[in-house]
Design a protein around this motif. Structure first.
Motif, mmCIF file in Angstrom:
data_model
loop_
_atom_site.group_PDB
_atom_site.id
_atom_site.type_symbol
_atom_site.label_atom_id
_atom_site.label_comp_id
_atom_site.label_asym_id
_atom_site.label_seq_id
_atom_site.Cartn_x
_atom_site.Cartn_y
_atom_site.Cartn_z
ATOM 1 N N THR A 163 5.185 2.172 15.834
ATOM 2 C CA THR A 163 4.577 3.278 15.103
ATOM 3 C C THR A 163 4.355 2.866 13.649
ATOM 4 O O THR A 163 4.788 1.782 13.228
ATOM 5 N N LEU A 164 3.709 3.728 12.875
ATOM 6 C CA LEU A 164 3.485 3.435 11.453
ATOM 7 C C LEU A 164 4.803 3.220 10.727
ATOM 8 O O LEU A 164 4.966 2.247 9.974
ATOM 9 N N LYS A 165 5.765 4.099 10.952
ATOM 10 C CA LYS A 165 7.068 3.965 10.295
ATOM 11 C C LYS A 165 7.768 2.686 10.727
ATOM 12 O O LYS A 165 8.333 1.955 9.901
ATOM 13 N N GLU A 166 7.719 2.384 12.020
ATOM 14 C CA GLU A 166 8.373 1.186 12.542
ATOM 15 C C GLU A 166 7.704 -0.083 12.029
ATOM 16 O O GLU A 166 8.384 -1.077 11.746
ATOM 17 N N ALA A 167 6.374 -0.050 11.896
ATOM 18 C CA ALA A 167 5.655 -1.225 11.390
ATOM 19 C C ALA A 167 6.077 -1.544 9.967
ATOM 20 O O ALA A 167 6.261 -2.715 9.601
ATOM 21 N N GLY A 168 6.248 -0.505 9.131
ATOM 22 C CA GLY A 168 6.718 -0.719 7.772
ATOM 23 C C GLY A 168 8.117 -1.310 7.750
ATOM 24 O O GLY A 168 8.417 -2.230 6.977
ATOM 25 N N GLN A 169 8.993 -0.792 8.600
ATOM 26 C CA GLN A 169 10.359 -1.320 8.681
ATOM 27 C C GLN A 169 10.351 -2.748 9.223
ATOM 28 O O GLN A 169 11.155 -3.581 8.783
ATOM 29 N N TYR A 170 9.456 -3.022 10.149
ATOM 30 C CA TYR A 170 9.325 -4.370 10.711
ATOM 31 C C TYR A 170 8.950 -5.371 9.619
ATOM 32 O O TYR A 170 9.567 -6.442 9.500
ATOM 33 N N ILE A 171 7.974 -5.024 8.794
ATOM 34 C CA ILE A 171 7.529 -5.919 7.723
ATOM 35 C C ILE A 171 8.637 -6.126 6.697
ATOM 36 O O ILE A 171 8.913 -7.251 6.269
ATOM 37 N N ARG A 172 9.308 -5.054 6.306
ATOM 38 C CA ARG A 172 10.387 -5.180 5.323
ATOM 39 C C ARG A 172 11.564 -5.981 5.882
ATOM 40 O O ARG A 172 12.213 -6.734 5.143
ATOM 41 N N THR A 173 11.835 -5.828 7.176
ATOM 42 C CA THR A 173 12.918 -6.589 7.790
ATOM 43 C C THR A 173 12.638 -8.087 7.726
ATOM 44 O O THR A 173 13.508 -8.897 7.371
ATOM 45 N N ARG A 174 11.422 -8.475 8.044
ATOM 46 C CA ARG A 174 11.066 -9.897 8.021
ATOM 47 C C ARG A 174 11.072 -10.436 6.592
ATOM 48 O O ARG A 174 11.466 -11.587 6.355
ATOM 49 N N LEU A 175 10.631 -9.629 5.639
ATOM 50 C CA LEU A 175 10.676 -10.052 4.240
ATOM 51 C C LEU A 175 12.125 -10.254 3.785
ATOM 52 O O LEU A 175 12.443 -11.225 3.092
ATOM 53 N N ARG A 176 13.005 -9.348 4.185
ATOM 54 C CA ARG A 176 14.423 -9.458 3.800
ATOM 55 C C ARG A 176 15.043 -10.727 4.375
ATOM 56 O O ARG A 176 15.737 -11.460 3.664
ATOM 57 N N ILE A 177 14.783 -11.001 5.639
ATOM 58 C CA ILE A 177 15.352 -12.191 6.271
ATOM 59 C C ILE A 177 14.809 -13.461 5.622
ATOM 60 O O ILE A 177 15.510 -14.472 5.508
ATOM 61 N N ALA A 178 13.573 -13.408 5.152
ATOM 62 C CA ALA A 178 12.951 -14.559 4.491
ATOM 63 C C ALA A 178 13.343 -14.674 3.027
ATOM 64 O O ALA A 178 12.847 -15.559 2.325
ATOM 65 N N GLY A 179 14.228 -13.787 2.543
ATOM 66 C CA GLY A 179 14.752 -13.900 1.183
ATOM 67 C C GLY A 179 13.947 -13.225 0.107
ATOM 68 O O GLY A 179 14.139 -13.518 -1.082
ATOM 69 N N ALA A 180 13.044 -12.307 0.458
ATOM 70 C CA ALA A 180 12.195 -11.662 -0.548
ATOM 71 C C ALA A 180 13.022 -10.811 -1.503
ATOM 72 O O ALA A 180 13.822 -9.971 -1.053
ATOM 73 N N PRO A 181 12.858 -10.972 -2.819
ATOM 74 C CA PRO A 181 13.574 -10.129 -3.780
ATOM 75 C C PRO A 181 12.983 -8.726 -3.881
ATOM 76 O O PRO A 181 13.644 -7.808 -4.336
ATOM 77 N N ASP A 182 11.740 -8.569 -3.456
ATOM 78 C CA ASP A 182 11.056 -7.277 -3.517
ATOM 79 C C ASP A 182 10.580 -6.901 -2.116
ATOM 80 O O ASP A 182 9.597 -7.437 -1.619
ATOM 81 N N LEU A 183 11.297 -5.968 -1.485
ATOM 82 C CA LEU A 183 10.934 -5.561 -0.126
ATOM 83 C C LEU A 183 9.762 -4.584 -0.118
ATOM 84 O O LEU A 183 9.241 -4.263 0.947
ATOM 85 N N GLY A 184 9.358 -4.123 -1.303
ATOM 86 C CA GLY A 184 8.246 -3.185 -1.382
ATOM 87 C C GLY A 184 6.958 -3.819 -1.851
ATOM 88 O O GLY A 184 6.114 -3.134 -2.446
ATOM 89 N N MET A 185 6.789 -5.117 -1.600
ATOM 90 C CA MET A 185 5.591 -5.793 -2.111
ATOM 91 C C MET A 185 4.327 -5.324 -1.398
ATOM 92 O O MET A 185 3.230 -5.486 -1.919
ATOM 93 N N PHE A 186 4.472 -4.722 -0.185
ATOM 94 C CA PHE A 186 3.332 -4.117 0.494
ATOM 95 C C PHE A 186 3.333 -2.616 0.192
ATOM 96 O O PHE A 186 4.306 -1.923 0.500
ATOM 97 N N THR A 187 2.259 -2.120 -0.408
ATOM 98 C CA THR A 187 2.188 -0.698 -0.737
ATOM 99 C C THR A 187 2.044 0.134 0.540
ATOM 100 O O THR A 187 1.681 -0.391 1.599
#
Length: 326
Positions: free
Chosen positions: A192-216
């Protein structure tokens, strides 16, 4: 290329089925729980279906990690092989000695292996990925593998994993016996839309991103709309977005960048990005490729203020008229 710019330690949107990046949406969590239950309770045949790119193979790798200490596992990913080829892969994966020429001898060797595993209280699992590619005749021969059993338990757990066409294939009249032996069915739905956002943030977190909100939020909505909630497509779009964002030195991925990525994926071209600039009540569009040159010209005008205010104003008008797109 863009890792350092975004502070990443590794690429967050690779297409490989790395279980470290598995996002447990409610659908994935439910499917994995059912697979674990089916294997541990020795349900025999288990069927997992989902659209292309929903994460079935990644889920299988996660399952392998969870049962590797208690089960011998054969993972067959090329289901276009005939039954003899699949049997050869199974023997190789399970470490069963070769040199047996006939199919009957190989099946006897497999049966002996399964009985030895059962005596030590251990399970054996056969995972068939892309199972929608199996011929009905091959599926019927695989069904016969479920005859490896004792009066109380199944010796071999068989996972048929594939696209929705697999369900239609199992309804064929010649596979009626196989259909009746399926002990458990599960499927993975799109995000879903909500799950897709969480999916993207999860992958960014695992990849070490300091900013999990880089996608608006508008960017996430466009990504979900284009991908239909399919994780593989989300990965492809997001990877292109980060590449385009890096090219423009933009740390925040907005909807226009996503639109450029989508256009590139669909058409193989990319329209120049436009930036809206406000001057009083007038809105003008500046080509982003001319901004650097315009900045140099304006800096020269400001330096000239020491000479003459009127001269500076004339220089400013001339520069703006030359570089702004009317």
């Amino acid at each position: 290329m863009y890792l350092t710019f975004y502070g990443l330690t590794e690429k967050p949107f690779n297409a490989t089925p790395d279980p470290r990046f598995l996002y447990m949406s409610p659908g994935h969590r439910d499917a994995l729980a059912q697979l674990l239950y089916g294997v541990q309770e020795r349900k025999g045949f288990i069927v997992l279906t989902g659209k292309v790119g929903t994460g079935k193979t990644t889920l299988l790798h996660a399952l392998r990690q969870r049962i590797s200490g208690e089960a011998a596992i054969s993972f067959v990913f090329n289901c276009t092989l005939p039954f003899d080829g699949i049997l050869e892969c199974v023997l190789e994966d399970l470490g069963i000695a070769k040199g047996r020429e006939s199919q009957a001898q190989r099946l006897i060797a497999l049966n002996d292996f399964l009985i030895d595993r059962e005596r030590t209280g251990q399970n054996t699992v056969l995972m068939l990925d892309e199972a929608q590619n199996l011929d009905p005749s091959t599926l019927e021969q695989i069904r016969l593998l479920s005859n490896f059993e004792t009066p109380t338990t199944k010796l071999l757990q068989i996972l048929l994993v594939g696209q929705p066409e697999l369900k239609a294939k199992l309804r064929l009249p010649e596979l009626q016996q196989l259909k009746q032996r399926v002990g458990l069915r599960c499927q993975i739905p799109p995000l879903t839309l909500k799950e897709a956002g969480q999916y993207i943030r999860t992958r960014l977190r695992i990849a070490g991103a300091p900013d999990l909100g880089m996608f608006t939020e508008p960017a996430l909505a466009r990504i979900t709309e284009y991908s239909g909630g399919i994780p593989r497509l989300i990965n492809i779009v997001c990877d292109h977005c980060l590449l385009f964002g890096y090219a423009e030195q933009r740390r925040r991925i907005d909807r226009p960048i996503v639109n450029q990525a989508v256009e590139y994926l669909e058409e193989g071209t990319r329209s120049p990005r436009k930036v809206t600039v406000f001057r009083g009540s007038t809105v003008r569009l500046l080509s982003r490729w001319g901004l650097g040159t315009l900045a140099v010209a304006l800096a020269g005008v400001v330096a000239g203020l020491a000479l003459s205010f009127d001269t500076a104003v004339l220089g400013l008008v001339h520069s703006v008229r030359h570089f702004l797109v009317p």
